[in-house]
Design a protein around this motif. Structure first.
Motif, PDB file in Angstrom:
ATOM      1  N   ASN A 134       0.840  -1.213   0.000  1.00 12.84           N
ATOM      2  CA  ASN A 134       0.000   0.000   0.000  1.00 12.84           C
ATOM      3  C   ASN A 134       0.871   1.258   0.000  1.00 12.84           C
ATOM      4  O   ASN A 134       0.580   2.217  -0.718  1.00 12.84           O
ATOM      5  CB  ASN A 134      -0.901   0.034   1.237  1.00 12.84           C
ATOM      6  CG  ASN A 134      -2.193  -0.731   1.021  1.00 12.84           C
ATOM      7  OD1 ASN A 134      -2.509  -1.121  -0.089  1.00 12.84           O
ATOM      8  ND2 ASN A 134      -2.918  -0.942   2.099  1.00 12.84           N
ATOM      9  N   GLU A 137       2.296   1.737  -3.396  1.00 10.81           N
ATOM     10  CA  GLU A 137       1.293   2.117  -4.394  1.00 10.81           C
ATOM     11  C   GLU A 137       0.842   3.578  -4.229  1.00 10.81           C
ATOM     12  O   GLU A 137       0.182   4.118  -5.098  1.00 10.81           O
ATOM     13  CB  GLU A 137       0.082   1.163  -4.309  1.00 10.81           C
ATOM     14  CG  GLU A 137       0.409  -0.203  -4.930  1.00 10.81           C
ATOM     15  CD  GLU A 137      -0.461  -1.342  -4.428  1.00 10.81           C
ATOM     16  OE1 GLU A 137      -0.170  -2.499  -4.778  1.00 10.81           O
ATOM     17  OE2 GLU A 137      -1.432  -1.088  -3.674  1.00 10.81           O
ATOM     18  N   LYS A 183      -8.055   2.374  -6.018  1.00  9.69           N
ATOM     19  CA  LYS A 183      -7.171   1.920  -7.098  1.00  9.69           C
ATOM     20  C   LYS A 183      -7.952   1.191  -8.162  1.00  9.69           C
ATOM     21  O   LYS A 183      -8.883   0.439  -7.855  1.00  9.69           O
ATOM     22  CB  LYS A 183      -6.118   0.963  -6.524  1.00  9.69           C
ATOM     23  CG  LYS A 183      -5.264   1.622  -5.477  1.00  9.69           C
ATOM     24  CD  LYS A 183      -4.421   0.615  -4.739  1.00  9.69           C
ATOM     25  CE  LYS A 183      -3.858   1.270  -3.493  1.00  9.69           C
ATOM     26  NZ  LYS A 183      -3.291   0.293  -2.581  1.00  9.69           N
ATOM     27  N   GLY A 190      -7.263  -5.428   1.599  1.00 10.97           N
ATOM     28  CA  GLY A 190      -5.952  -5.537   2.256  1.00 10.97           C
ATOM     29  C   GLY A 190      -5.947  -5.089   3.711  1.00 10.97           C
ATOM     30  O   GLY A 190      -5.474  -5.818   4.589  1.00 10.97           O
TER      31      GLY A 190
HETATM   32 MG    MG Z   1      -3.701  -2.908  -0.519  1.00  6.94          MG
END
Ligand code: MG
Ligand code: ADP
Length: 225
Positions: A134, A137, A183, A190
């Motif tokens: 995360n 990203e 996203k 997650g």
């Molecule tokens: Mg994630």
């Protein structure tokens, strides 16, 4: 809350989750079916859809894996002697191919007092993978992720700090809700799964973030040597 109210609250959560899972799995399945049908009608196009189909299958696999983790009871935790530095190195290497393509860096610093302790390597690894992924990203160019480990009495504090896009108050309040994602290819599972694994290990998780500046996730775990 009365027993009946509690039961109806539980049912409503289950209904929402079931609808969410069905929806999240149906989307990639529809795409796979569509591309297979096009491929059947036009054999020349088959190869060009192969990667998309594989991507969509991977997406379904990851949703199913996350749900399997959610249904694992806390009693399935198997405490072992853990070498956290080795786990962090493994996670950094695992996620490194992403970092090289985006010119981002992962650093880690461990408390010099850190020794082996009892926890579960499997869950710890998955927690770190989710948090570092995360963090990565969220990064733009010249992004950095720092993993810091500090021992404080009988607690281990792991911080994952990034200088990525950060979160507003409103976005922060949504974290951990099933299927909340910003996203294109996210599952929005997650953080929920990470929180559950941290609960299983008797730990806590906390997010601090400023929009445009970055995010610091702090995980506190029991430190039993
Ligand atoms: Mg994630
Ligand atoms: P996913 O990664 O599939 O979107 P997660 O549950 O892992 O699902 O995260 C949910 C959302 O929380 C992300 O889509 C993102 O918007 C936000 N988020 C999580 N971690 C960070 C972070 N370190 N920096 C900025 N946003 C984050």
């Amino acid at each position: 809350m009365s027993l009946l109210e509690e039961k109806s609250r539980q049912l409503s959560i289950i209904t929402q989750m079931a609808a969410g899972v069905a929806h999240e799995i149906k989307n990639p399945l529809t795409a796979i079916k569509g591309f297979l049908q096009i491929g059947a009608a036009n054999p020349d196009l088959r190869d060009s859809y192969h990667d998309i189909i594989l991507d969509e299958v991977n997406r379904i696999e990851s949703i199913v894996q996350d749900f399997m983790m959610l249904s694992k009871p806390k009693s399935s935790v198997q405490l072992e002697y853990v070498n956290l530095e080795a786990i962090i190195s493994y996670v950094s290497r695992l996620l490194d191919p992403d970092s090289s393509s985006k010119e981002v860096m992962i650093y880690h610093s461990c408390d010099s007092n850190l020794k082996g302790f009892y926890s579960e390597p499997k869950r710890l690894k998955q927690i770190l993978i989710n948090l570092v992924a995360n963090a990565m990203e969220s990064l733009g160019k010249d992004g950095e992720v720092q993993i810091e480990t500090v021992v404080q009495d009988d607690e281990l504090i792991i911080s994952v700090i990034d200088n990525g896009h950060g979160l507003s108050e409103q976005e922060l309040s949504k974290l951990g809700e099933p299927f909340y994602t910003t996203k294109e290819k996210g599952t929005g599972l997650g953080i929920m799964v990470t929180k559950k694994m941290i609960d299983d290990l008797d730990g806590q998780i906390r997010y601090q973030s400023s929009k445009g500046e970055g995010t610091c996730v702090t995980v506190r775990l029991p430190y039993k040597t």
